[in-house]
Enzyme design. Sequence first.
Site, PDB file in Angstrom:
ATOM      1  N   LYS A 105       0.878  -1.174   0.000  1.00  0.00           N
ATOM      2  CA  LYS A 105       0.000   0.000   0.000  1.00  0.00           C
ATOM      3  C   LYS A 105       0.911   1.219   0.000  1.00  0.00           C
ATOM      4  CE  LYS A 105      -2.794   2.770   3.086  1.00  0.00           C
ATOM      5  NZ  LYS A 105      -3.492   2.847   4.366  1.00  0.00           N
ATOM      6  N   GLY A 166      -7.545   8.809  10.407  1.00  0.00           N
ATOM      7  CA  GLY A 166      -7.816   8.811  11.834  1.00  0.00           C
ATOM      8  C   GLY A 166      -8.900   9.784  12.263  1.00  0.00           C
ATOM      9  N   ALA A 192      -9.299   5.235   5.050  1.00  0.00           N
ATOM     10  CA  ALA A 192      -9.206   6.410   5.916  1.00  0.00           C
ATOM     11  C   ALA A 192     -10.524   7.156   6.045  1.00  0.00           C
ATOM     12  CB  ALA A 192      -8.129   7.375   5.457  1.00  0.00           C
ATOM     13  N   GLY A 193     -10.853   7.484   7.252  1.00  0.00           N
ATOM     14  CA  GLY A 193     -12.001   8.335   7.519  1.00  0.00           C
ATOM     15  C   GLY A 193     -13.239   7.590   7.970  1.00  0.00           C
ATOM     16  N   ASN A 214      -9.316   0.930  10.378  1.00  0.00           N
ATOM     17  CA  ASN A 214      -8.367   0.679  11.454  1.00  0.00           C
ATOM     18  C   ASN A 214      -8.792   1.409  12.721  1.00  0.00           C
ATOM     19  OD1 ASN A 214      -6.205   0.236  13.114  1.00  0.00           O
ATOM     20  ND2 ASN A 214      -4.657   0.948  11.707  1.00  0.00           N
ATOM     21  N   THR A 215      -8.650   2.738  12.707  1.00  0.00           N
ATOM     22  CA  THR A 215      -8.911   3.525  13.918  1.00  0.00           C
ATOM     23  C   THR A 215     -10.281   3.228  14.522  1.00  0.00           C
ATOM     24  OG1 THR A 215      -7.600   5.239  12.889  1.00  0.00           O
ATOM     25  CG2 THR A 215      -8.838   5.873  14.831  1.00  0.00           C
TER      26      THR A 215
END
Lengths: 265, 373, 66
Positions: A105, A166, A192-193, A214-215
């Site tokens: 990635k 994040g 992301a987001g 992830n986050t």
Amino acid sequence: MQQVNCELLNDPFEIGGQKLRSRLFTGTGKFSSHELVPQIIEASGTQVVTMALRRLDWRNPQENILNYIPKGITLLPNTSGARTAEEAIRIARLAKAAGCGNWIKIEVIQDQRYLLPDNPETLIAAEQLVKEGFVVLPYMSPDLGTARRLESVGAAAVMPLGAPIGSNRGLQTRELIRILIEEISLPIIVDAGIGRPSEAAEALEMGAAAVLVNTAIATADQPLEMAHAFRLAVEAGRSAYLAGLGARRDQAEASSPLTGFLREE
Amino acid sequence: MFFDEFKSWQKELTHYSFEQVSQGDVERALGHERLDFMDFLALLSPAAKLYLEPMAQKAHRLTLQNFGKSILLFTPLYLANFCSNQCVYCSYNIKNKILRRKLSLAEVEVEGKAIAEKGLQHLLLLTGESRQASSPEYIADCTRILRPYFASLGIEVYPLETQEYRELYAAGIDTLTIYQEVYDEDIYASVHLAGPKRIHRYRLEAPERACEAGFSGVTIGALLGLGEWRKEAFFTGLHASYLQKTYPDVEIVVSAPRMRPHAGSYKPQYPITDAELVQILLAYRLFMPRGGITLSTRESAPMRDALLPLGITKLSAGSLTSVGGYAESTETGSAQFEVSDERSVEEVVAMLRSKGYQPVFCDWVNLRDRRGA
Amino acid sequence: MNIMINGEKAELRDTISLQRWVEEQNIPHTTVIIEYNGEIIPEERWGYVELKQGDQLEILKFVGGG
Ligand code: SF4
């Protein structure tokens, strides 16, 4: 009718020659302990897991995250920390040398305030790494021109951001991602987001091939339950996409008929 | 290559029946923001006939959203009517005894000036399909002469090689119009009896060659009446969407020319009613919300006025389909087909204004070397 | 003798192979990647690399990341 539909319905989700069932990629950052990682992988049903490469604190070496990732899971190392194409290429080569397989990635970030990706550098790195035989998944700002170029240099997928890394702010770039889905034939993986399962479901309903989370999982009060919730959301979103969302009625105001002239025939 | 996509869809459609499309399929297609190929097929089906009004409302809204209330005006100039082909439906057919003419370069300039005086800035140059009579060099010479008088020049001539398109582009041509006439290969063979035009694939791939050569716009279409219109319209849309996707920097325009009376005895095998023409135009617009749609003077004045709000973005005006004739001094050659809308440029402009549309004489200026000859 | 490890200066008593050094530090070697003077050295070759004055080592490992 049915026949044609089935033949043309191109569902298999394939990246780098690998067939994937799960449309949820998970990251391994920000978890309270490494022990959680295999449980998260199981609860989320994920088949692709991301990780990063960092300098070892060699005076005090700790266990490596790879030891916690079950066999059969595809490793997707990222190039986080890279500020230029050159650095990203170097990190990719290191990751491959570490026996991580050939997926990468690409993540090139110069801007340290918003952590937004640098598209031009990302493109340069993608082109080079494709030549070196990597399966390249570039993280990018959702820009159609860049995505087209990534497609033409041979990227395996495109990973547009939904909102800054994040931030858990959801699909702020919805319109731009929708355009990528329409125009680009590569799998679009929203990265992301995404902060909530409903946002993951929305991305899949729109036709995104997958999402990377992830986050939102790592920072939930109950990460395992949240991993499971994302799994269900992604499946729901995909099923809805395949089922074909119902017609959203055009609220056409009672305007004068445009085809009235035909009745005179 | 489009050819591969064309072939694979041709195969798909052998199992497809337009008759099986349900009203639900049409409603679903109408509800989609982005239509896929199945939706497009549904809108071309007999079931969609009941939905012309809602289709028209949506087409109108999408057109306003993407183009506003403006219509680009252009006009054709026939440079020559020599032709080496035998298209059964066309007056220029080599077998037809008509008055053949080719404008001299001096006449081209006089004609060009006469057209430019009416305010028109976009000119489409046409020839019959004879490489011998109207060679690429001749077309390039005409282009260089006309260049100083116009913002944009297009060609509608026999299909050329990529290199030849490049040379014409260098001379000042920026758009290509080429109609496949009929996508169905068997019908294609049966209406193109002789001449180089018989090679279906060479014509089919001409738009791609022009895009490769750097052209900024390409107009395609099927000549309605020659083949089964639902399929022909589908392949036109397929072709246009392929070009749009592959050449995102090129403006892709579709046209829906209906067969017109001409000097010959051929009658359309699949005549198109007004309602069918409307259905085709609406399906094009809904399938390609941002694609251009052009309407020629083949349609009558009232028909053109009625079709206008359904998605049209370009209109030819003040058209003559004879060779020359814009300037009083030029002797004319026979026309390709009969123009139905015989209104002058001023009349078309007045009509547009009265309907709240802005007539646009120039929406793009080709700035490459305008010195001309 | 001084070498640079991950951008920091480190003292080594005498010449030592990369392999020995890794073992002495108790670094779990199956999971690290070592770049020696800018070149990635696969584990099989660690025994052939003699560390010497001014050498640069980058030792990396995988960590959690998204
Ligand atoms: S349609 Fe074109 S090629 Fe055919 S006869 Fe007419 S001018 Fe010639």
